[in-house]
Design a protein around this motif. Structure first.
Motif, PDB file in Angstrom:
ATOM      1  N   TYR A 157       0.834  -1.186   0.000  1.00 15.82           N
ATOM      2  CA  TYR A 157       0.000   0.000   0.000  1.00 15.82           C
ATOM      3  C   TYR A 157       0.873   1.242   0.000  1.00 15.82           C
ATOM      4  N   LEU A 158       0.317   2.321  -0.527  1.00 16.70           N
ATOM      5  CA  LEU A 158       0.987   3.610  -0.436  1.00 16.70           C
ATOM      6  C   LEU A 158      -0.059   4.627   0.003  1.00 16.70           C
ATOM      7  N   GLN A 159       0.066   5.075   1.239  1.00 15.10           N
ATOM      8  CA  GLN A 159      -0.808   6.118   1.762  1.00 15.10           C
ATOM      9  C   GLN A 159      -0.169   7.460   1.431  1.00 15.10           C
ATOM     10  N   MET A 160      -0.879   8.267   0.684  1.00 16.04           N
ATOM     11  CA  MET A 160      -0.341   9.553   0.232  1.00 16.04           C
ATOM     12  C   MET A 160      -1.175  10.678   0.842  1.00 16.04           C
ATOM     13  N   ASN A 161      -0.551  11.478   1.682  1.00 16.35           N
ATOM     14  CA  ASN A 161      -1.212  12.600   2.329  1.00 16.35           C
ATOM     15  C   ASN A 161      -0.581  13.911   1.865  1.00 16.35           C
ATOM     16  N   SER A 162      -1.294  14.999   2.114  1.00 17.71           N
ATOM     17  CA  SER A 162      -0.790  16.338   1.759  1.00 17.71           C
ATOM     18  C   SER A 162      -0.292  16.367   0.315  1.00 17.71           C
ATOM     19  N   LEU A 163      -1.115  15.867  -0.566  1.00 18.05           N
ATOM     20  CA  LEU A 163      -0.709  15.754  -1.964  1.00 18.05           C
ATOM     21  C   LEU A 163      -0.493  17.117  -2.598  1.00 18.05           C
ATOM     22  N   LYS A 164       0.491  17.160  -3.485  1.00 16.06           N
ATOM     23  CA  LYS A 164       0.842  18.377  -4.197  1.00 16.06           C
ATOM     24  C   LYS A 164       0.684  18.149  -5.695  1.00 16.06           C
ATOM     25  N   SER A 165       0.593  19.224  -6.449  1.00 13.39           N
ATOM     26  CA  SER A 165       0.431  19.091  -7.899  1.00 13.39           C
ATOM     27  C   SER A 165       1.614  18.339  -8.509  1.00 13.39           C
ATOM     28  N   GLU A 166       2.786  18.491  -7.911  1.00 14.48           N
ATOM     29  CA  GLU A 166       3.960  17.805  -8.457  1.00 14.48           C
ATOM     30  C   GLU A 166       3.955  16.299  -8.189  1.00 14.48           C
ATOM     31  N   ASP A 167       2.983  15.824  -7.429  1.00 17.79           N
ATOM     32  CA  ASP A 167       2.836  14.374  -7.236  1.00 17.79           C
ATOM     33  C   ASP A 167       2.060  13.730  -8.379  1.00 17.79           C
ATOM     34  N   THR A 168       1.521  14.552  -9.263  1.00 19.41           N
ATOM     35  CA  THR A 168       0.782  14.036 -10.408  1.00 19.41           C
ATOM     36  C   THR A 168       1.692  13.174 -11.280  1.00 19.41           C
ATOM     37  N   ALA A 169       1.274  11.943 -11.518  1.00 16.99           N
ATOM     38  CA  ALA A 169       2.082  10.998 -12.290  1.00 16.99           C
ATOM     39  C   ALA A 169       1.312   9.694 -12.439  1.00 16.99           C
ATOM     40  N   VAL A 170       1.852   8.819 -13.267  1.00 19.74           N
ATOM     41  CA  VAL A 170       1.404   7.432 -13.266  1.00 19.74           C
ATOM     42  C   VAL A 170       2.247   6.688 -12.236  1.00 19.74           C
ATOM     43  N   TYR A 171       1.612   6.020 -11.321  1.00 13.94           N
ATOM     44  CA  TYR A 171       2.291   5.297 -10.250  1.00 13.94           C
ATOM     45  C   TYR A 171       2.312   3.811 -10.589  1.00 13.94           C
ATOM     46  N   TYR A 172       3.511   3.247 -10.523  1.00 14.27           N
ATOM     47  CA  TYR A 172       3.713   1.840 -10.846  1.00 14.27           C
ATOM     48  C   TYR A 172       4.177   1.087  -9.603  1.00 14.27           C
ATOM     49  N   CYS A 173       3.620  -0.088  -9.436  1.00 18.00           N
ATOM     50  CA  CYS A 173       4.050  -0.986  -8.379  1.00 18.00           C
ATOM     51  C   CYS A 173       5.059  -1.982  -8.950  1.00 18.00           C
ATOM     52  N   ASN A 174       6.046  -2.369  -8.146  1.00 15.18           N
ATOM     53  CA  ASN A 174       6.883  -3.483  -8.558  1.00 15.18           C
ATOM     54  C   ASN A 174       7.162  -4.403  -7.383  1.00 15.18           C
ATOM     55  N   ALA A 175       7.602  -5.598  -7.718  1.00 11.99           N
ATOM     56  CA  ALA A 175       7.875  -6.594  -6.680  1.00 11.99           C
ATOM     57  C   ALA A 175       9.002  -7.505  -7.129  1.00 11.99           C
ATOM     58  N   ASP A 176       9.900  -7.789  -6.211  1.00 16.96           N
ATOM     59  CA  ASP A 176      10.985  -8.749  -6.460  1.00 16.96           C
ATOM     60  C   ASP A 176      10.504 -10.111  -5.967  1.00 16.96           C
TER      61      ASP A 176
END
Length: 120
Positions: A79-98
């Motif tokens: 999980y990724l809890q994202m608080n106090s979001l800013k405009s510069e956080d705008t992106a496509v977020y990708y998960c990865n796993a080893d």
């Protein structure tokens, strides 16, 4: 086969919060680490946060104090809890796993990405 499925991306106002989830499924023997990366058009994909199976974490400086990564080993989910979001956080977020599969093949797997848009 191994599959990572992300969810939780959305449009949110600056200062708001979102929680991303990523579930790994398939022929999984073990997961040594899972992480979140993000990418905007024209830029390289960058690490946001990473967590090992033992719970050790590291964060990009730009998100420290605002984002929290956590995992549920029993569910092979991060999980990724994202608080106090800013405009510069705008992106496509990708998960990865080893991941090590039952045939002992180890590789890094990626999800398909989820869009996070922060409006100012």
């Amino acid at each position: 086969q191994v599959q990572l499925v992300e969810s939780g991306g959305d449009l949110v106002q600056a200062g708001g919060s979102l929680r991303l989830s990523c579930a790994a499924s398939g022929s999984i023997f073990s997961i040594s680490a899972m992480g979140w990366y993000r990418q905007v058009p024209g830029k390289q994909r960058e690490l946001v946060a990473r967590i090992t199976g033992g719970g050790s974490t590291n964060y990009a400086d730009s998100v420290k104090g605002r984002f929290t990564i956590s995992n549920d080993n029993a569910k092979n989910t991060v999980y990724l809890q994202m608080n106090s979001l800013k405009s510069e956080d705008t992106a496509v977020y990708y998960c990865n796993a080893d991941i090590t599969k039952y045939d002992r093949d180890s590789s890094r797997y990626w999800g398909q990405g989820t869009q996070v848009t922060v409006s100012s």
